[in-house]
Design an enzyme around this catalytic site. Sequence first.
Site, PDB file in Angstrom:
ATOM      1  N   LYS A  15       0.850  -1.218   0.046  1.00  0.00           N
ATOM      2  CA  LYS A  15      -0.062  -0.108   0.049  1.00  0.00           C
ATOM      3  C   LYS A  15       0.999   1.286  -0.053  1.00  0.00           C
ATOM      4  O   LYS A  15       1.716   1.304   0.750  1.00  0.00           O
ATOM      5  CB  LYS A  15      -0.982   0.097   1.233  1.00  0.00           C
ATOM      6  CG  LYS A  15      -1.548   1.310   1.428  1.00  0.00           C
ATOM      7  CD  LYS A  15      -2.560   1.277   2.830  1.00  0.00           C
ATOM      8  CE  LYS A  15      -2.909   2.805   3.057  1.00  0.00           C
ATOM      9  NZ  LYS A  15      -3.547   2.605   4.388  1.00  0.00           N
ATOM     10  N   ASP A  42      -3.265   3.974  -2.554  1.00  0.00           N
ATOM     11  CA  ASP A  42      -4.532   4.311  -1.583  1.00  0.00           C
ATOM     12  C   ASP A  42      -4.335   5.961  -1.604  1.00  0.00           C
ATOM     13  O   ASP A  42      -4.029   6.669  -0.403  1.00  0.00           O
ATOM     14  CB  ASP A  42      -4.161   3.973  -0.177  1.00  0.00           C
ATOM     15  CG  ASP A  42      -5.388   4.397   0.703  1.00  0.00           C
ATOM     16  OD1 ASP A  42      -6.337   4.508   0.168  1.00  0.00           O
ATOM     17  OD2 ASP A  42      -5.414   4.114   1.918  1.00  0.00           O
ATOM     18  N   LEU A  43      -4.751   6.759  -2.710  1.00  0.00           N
ATOM     19  CA  LEU A  43      -4.660   8.034  -2.444  1.00  0.00           C
ATOM     20  C   LEU A  43      -6.323   8.510  -2.448  1.00  0.00           C
ATOM     21  O   LEU A  43      -6.663  10.156  -2.550  1.00  0.00           O
ATOM     22  CB  LEU A  43      -4.218   8.579  -4.094  1.00  0.00           C
ATOM     23  CG  LEU A  43      -2.812   8.102  -3.974  1.00  0.00           C
ATOM     24  CD1 LEU A  43      -2.287   8.866  -5.632  1.00  0.00           C
ATOM     25  CD2 LEU A  43      -2.022   8.683  -3.120  1.00  0.00           C
ATOM     26  N   LYS A  44      -7.339   7.902  -2.360  1.00  0.00           N
ATOM     27  CA  LYS A  44      -8.602   8.411  -2.123  1.00  0.00           C
ATOM     28  C   LYS A  44      -9.119   9.472  -3.110  1.00  0.00           C
ATOM     29  O   LYS A  44      -9.419  10.616  -2.663  1.00  0.00           O
ATOM     30  CB  LYS A  44      -8.908   8.613  -0.714  1.00  0.00           C
ATOM     31  CG  LYS A  44      -8.543   7.635   0.108  1.00  0.00           C
ATOM     32  CD  LYS A  44      -8.659   8.110   1.781  1.00  0.00           C
ATOM     33  CE  LYS A  44      -8.364   6.855   2.684  1.00  0.00           C
ATOM     34  NZ  LYS A  44      -6.716   6.841   2.613  1.00  0.00           N
ATOM     35  N   HIS A  46     -11.011  12.299  -5.326  1.00  0.00           N
ATOM     36  CA  HIS A  46     -12.384  12.771  -5.041  1.00  0.00           C
ATOM     37  C   HIS A  46     -12.520  13.954  -5.832  1.00  0.00           C
ATOM     38  O   HIS A  46     -11.987  14.833  -5.305  1.00  0.00           O
ATOM     39  CB  HIS A  46     -12.708  12.918  -3.519  1.00  0.00           C
ATOM     40  CG  HIS A  46     -13.899  13.471  -3.293  1.00  0.00           C
ATOM     41  ND1 HIS A  46     -14.198  14.308  -2.211  1.00  0.00           N
ATOM     42  CD2 HIS A  46     -15.300  13.281  -3.764  1.00  0.00           C
ATOM     43  CE1 HIS A  46     -15.502  14.343  -2.282  1.00  0.00           C
ATOM     44  NE2 HIS A  46     -16.059  13.735  -3.282  1.00  0.00           N
ATOM     45  N   ASP A  47     -12.913  13.875  -6.968  1.00  0.00           N
ATOM     46  CA  ASP A  47     -13.154  15.115  -7.872  1.00  0.00           C
ATOM     47  C   ASP A  47     -14.092  14.891  -8.733  1.00  0.00           C
ATOM     48  O   ASP A  47     -14.807  14.129  -8.773  1.00  0.00           O
ATOM     49  CB  ASP A  47     -11.685  15.420  -8.705  1.00  0.00           C
ATOM     50  CG  ASP A  47     -11.557  16.821  -8.638  1.00  0.00           C
ATOM     51  OD1 ASP A  47     -12.056  17.381  -9.289  1.00  0.00           O
ATOM     52  OD2 ASP A  47     -10.203  17.247  -8.634  1.00  0.00           O
ATOM     53  N   ILE A  48     -14.236  15.785  -9.730  1.00  0.00           N
ATOM     54  CA  ILE A  48     -15.076  15.600 -11.048  1.00  0.00           C
ATOM     55  C   ILE A  48     -14.778  14.302 -11.653  1.00  0.00           C
ATOM     56  O   ILE A  48     -13.820  13.917 -11.735  1.00  0.00           O
ATOM     57  CB  ILE A  48     -15.495  16.945 -11.655  1.00  0.00           C
ATOM     58  CG1 ILE A  48     -14.110  17.301 -12.590  1.00  0.00           C
ATOM     59  CG2 ILE A  48     -15.626  18.110 -10.981  1.00  0.00           C
ATOM     60  CD1 ILE A  48     -14.063  18.186 -13.528  1.00  0.00           C
ATOM     61  N   PRO A  49     -15.960  13.622 -12.107  1.00  0.00           N
ATOM     62  CA  PRO A  49     -15.770  12.502 -12.905  1.00  0.00           C
ATOM     63  C   PRO A  49     -14.476  12.287 -13.956  1.00  0.00           C
ATOM     64  O   PRO A  49     -13.747  11.489 -13.939  1.00  0.00           O
ATOM     65  CB  PRO A  49     -16.953  12.089 -13.686  1.00  0.00           C
ATOM     66  CG  PRO A  49     -17.873  12.843 -12.767  1.00  0.00           C
ATOM     67  CD  PRO A  49     -17.350  14.092 -12.379  1.00  0.00           C
ATOM     68  N   THR A 101     -12.131   6.227   9.188  1.00  0.00           N
ATOM     69  CA  THR A 101     -12.342   5.816  10.318  1.00  0.00           C
ATOM     70  C   THR A 101     -11.958   6.507  11.206  1.00  0.00           C
ATOM     71  O   THR A 101     -12.574   6.406  12.373  1.00  0.00           O
ATOM     72  CB  THR A 101     -11.029   4.363  10.401  1.00  0.00           C
ATOM     73  OG1 THR A 101      -9.649   5.058  10.257  1.00  0.00           O
ATOM     74  CG2 THR A 101     -11.508   3.430   9.411  1.00  0.00           C
TER      75      THR A 101
END
Length: 135
Positions: A15, A42-44, A46-49, A101
Amino acid sequence: MELADELRDVVGGFKIGSRLFTAEGPTLVNRLVDRGDRVFLDLKYHDIPSTVASAIRAASALGVWMVTVHASGGVAMMRAAREAAEETRDSTRVVGVTVLTSFDEAACGEVGITRPVADQVDALAGLALRAGIDG
């Protein structure tokens, strides 16, 4: 790399989170992939598609095995991530993060989530399922 060499035959992959990726960048990913290791990035995202899809394509081009996206980005974003991953030869797996978490009811409330954490997890997992991502 020394630690990776020690653990290679014991673990299923490595990871790389945001701290390590920011410090070492794609070079580390390339080194691990070139040695035949599976890399979980594991950069998560989250932005526009379209932006997330571009990021997934870039991660896939590095040869990563799995990436994370925030399920709160919605079905369209997760579908775009999945579709971008499917364009690659080995089809990078895309998994969704529902609620961090570190979030409890109070932390959720601070960002406008009024339902219990467990209900939020279920709702976001349902969106991930609708989007057809891997987990």
